[in-house]
Motif scaffolding. Structure first.
Motif, PDB file in Angstrom:
ATOM      1  N   ILE A   2       0.854  -1.182   0.000  1.00  0.00           N
ATOM      2  CA  ILE A   2       0.000   0.000   0.000  1.00  0.00           C
ATOM      3  C   ILE A   2       0.895   1.239   0.000  1.00  0.00           C
ATOM      4  O   ILE A   2       1.699   1.434   0.912  1.00  0.00           O
ATOM      5  CB  ILE A   2      -0.927   0.017   1.230  1.00  0.00           C
ATOM      6  N   ASP A 104       1.248  -2.460  -9.104  1.00  0.00           N
ATOM      7  CA  ASP A 104       0.030  -3.206  -8.761  1.00  0.00           C
ATOM      8  C   ASP A 104      -0.327  -3.068  -7.290  1.00  0.00           C
ATOM      9  O   ASP A 104      -0.684  -4.039  -6.617  1.00  0.00           O
ATOM     10  CB  ASP A 104       0.179  -4.691  -9.125  1.00  0.00           C
ATOM     11  N   ALA A 105      -0.216  -1.851  -6.783  1.00  0.00           N
ATOM     12  CA  ALA A 105      -0.459  -1.585  -5.365  1.00  0.00           C
ATOM     13  C   ALA A 105      -1.657  -0.655  -5.201  1.00  0.00           C
ATOM     14  O   ALA A 105      -2.017   0.094  -6.108  1.00  0.00           O
ATOM     15  CB  ALA A 105       0.777  -0.951  -4.739  1.00  0.00           C
ATOM     16  N   SER A 106      -2.228  -0.704  -4.027  1.00  0.00           N
ATOM     17  CA  SER A 106      -3.282   0.233  -3.658  1.00  0.00           C
ATOM     18  C   SER A 106      -2.639   1.519  -3.156  1.00  0.00           C
ATOM     19  O   SER A 106      -1.485   1.531  -2.739  1.00  0.00           O
ATOM     20  CB  SER A 106      -4.148  -0.339  -2.538  1.00  0.00           C
ATOM     21  N   TRP A 108      -3.367   4.838  -0.536  1.00  0.00           N
ATOM     22  CA  TRP A 108      -4.183   5.389   0.547  1.00  0.00           C
ATOM     23  C   TRP A 108      -3.926   6.882   0.616  1.00  0.00           C
ATOM     24  O   TRP A 108      -2.799   7.320   0.821  1.00  0.00           O
ATOM     25  CB  TRP A 108      -3.827   4.724   1.863  1.00  0.00           C
ATOM     26  N   ALA A 118      -9.292   7.110  -9.203  1.00  0.00           N
ATOM     27  CA  ALA A 118      -9.876   5.776  -9.017  1.00  0.00           C
ATOM     28  C   ALA A 118     -11.170   5.641  -9.819  1.00  0.00           C
ATOM     29  O   ALA A 118     -11.435   4.573 -10.394  1.00  0.00           O
ATOM     30  CB  ALA A 118     -10.117   5.498  -7.540  1.00  0.00           C
ATOM     31  N   LYS A 121     -10.610   4.600 -13.067  1.00  0.00           N
ATOM     32  CA  LYS A 121     -10.031   3.256 -13.054  1.00  0.00           C
ATOM     33  C   LYS A 121      -8.533   3.265 -13.378  1.00  0.00           C
ATOM     34  O   LYS A 121      -7.998   2.311 -13.952  1.00  0.00           O
ATOM     35  CB  LYS A 121     -10.798   2.319 -13.972  1.00  0.00           C
ATOM     36  N   ILE A 123      -6.226   3.985 -10.802  1.00  0.00           N
ATOM     37  CA  ILE A 123      -5.584   3.505  -9.587  1.00  0.00           C
ATOM     38  C   ILE A 123      -6.608   2.738  -8.760  1.00  0.00           C
ATOM     39  O   ILE A 123      -7.810   2.830  -8.990  1.00  0.00           O
ATOM     40  CB  ILE A 123      -4.986   4.647  -8.721  1.00  0.00           C
ATOM     41  N   THR A 124      -6.092   2.003  -7.801  1.00  0.00           N
ATOM     42  CA  THR A 124      -6.927   1.309  -6.820  1.00  0.00           C
ATOM     43  C   THR A 124      -6.682   1.958  -5.463  1.00  0.00           C
ATOM     44  O   THR A 124      -5.530   2.099  -5.044  1.00  0.00           O
ATOM     45  CB  THR A 124      -6.541  -0.198  -6.729  1.00  0.00           C
ATOM     46  N   LEU A 125      -7.755   2.362  -4.821  1.00  0.00           N
ATOM     47  CA  LEU A 125      -7.630   2.987  -3.508  1.00  0.00           C
ATOM     48  C   LEU A 125      -7.640   1.950  -2.405  1.00  0.00           C
ATOM     49  O   LEU A 125      -8.353   0.946  -2.478  1.00  0.00           O
ATOM     50  CB  LEU A 125      -8.768   3.978  -3.263  1.00  0.00           C
ATOM     51  N   PHE A 126      -6.878   2.209  -1.371  1.00  0.00           N
ATOM     52  CA  PHE A 126      -6.909   1.431  -0.149  1.00  0.00           C
ATOM     53  C   PHE A 126      -8.015   2.003   0.735  1.00  0.00           C
ATOM     54  O   PHE A 126      -8.103   3.209   0.920  1.00  0.00           O
ATOM     55  CB  PHE A 126      -5.567   1.515   0.583  1.00  0.00           C
ATOM     56  N   GLU A 127      -8.846   1.131   1.236  1.00  0.00           N
ATOM     57  CA  GLU A 127      -9.912   1.532   2.157  1.00  0.00           C
ATOM     58  C   GLU A 127      -9.541   1.092   3.556  1.00  0.00           C
ATOM     59  O   GLU A 127      -9.516  -0.121   3.834  1.00  0.00           O
ATOM     60  CB  GLU A 127     -11.258   0.918   1.740  1.00  0.00           C
TER      61      GLU A 127
END
Length: 131
Positions: A2, A104-106, A108, A118, A121, A123-127
């Motif tokens: 992350i 390939d990381a989230s 935050w 995000a 599409k 990036i991928t967010l960390f929740e």
């Protein structure tokens, strides 16, 4: 892995009892945190002269990621995509997001720019979990 954005580090440093500080501590304890060089430099820039050495030592213990040629091409393509969608992003945020995405990381962050990235599409967010 992350990638933690500057906004989270600032929130955690300002209030060690905050939700962000507690979650960050859990992630650090489980060796899940990574840094882009951009965030590393932003955090150092914001640290007081008296705290800078301590902050630098803490951050250099983490995996540090630098932009590659691929990163710059990704940022350029994201600029084309974003402006084609009528959106604009800060350069540093594009770079932070691109480094996370290519690993390939989230990511935050407390910064709304990353929520918009995000939604595209990119990036991928960390929740974070509840306290």
């Amino acid at each position: 892995m992350i990638f933690v954005d500057t906004s989270v580090w600032i929130a955690a440093f300002r209030n060690p009892a905050s939700r962000e500080a507690r979650q960050l501590s859990r992630l650090l304890d489980s060796d899940e945190v990574a840094l882009s060089i951009t965030v590393f430099l932003e955090v150092l820039t914001g640290a007081s002269k008296q705290d800078r050495r301590k902050v630098r030592e803490a951050l250099t213990a983490l995996p540090l990621f630098y932009p590659t040629d691929q990163t710059w091409r990704r940022v350029e393509s994201w600029i084309d995509l974003a402006t084609g969608s009528g959106k604009h992003f800060g350069f540093a945020n594009l770079l932070i997001g691109a480094i996370a995405a290519e690993n390939d990381a989230s990511l935050w962050s407390l910064d709304a720019d990353f929520e918009r990235l995000a939604r595209l599409k990119l990036i991928t967010l960390f929740e974070p979990t509840s306290p």
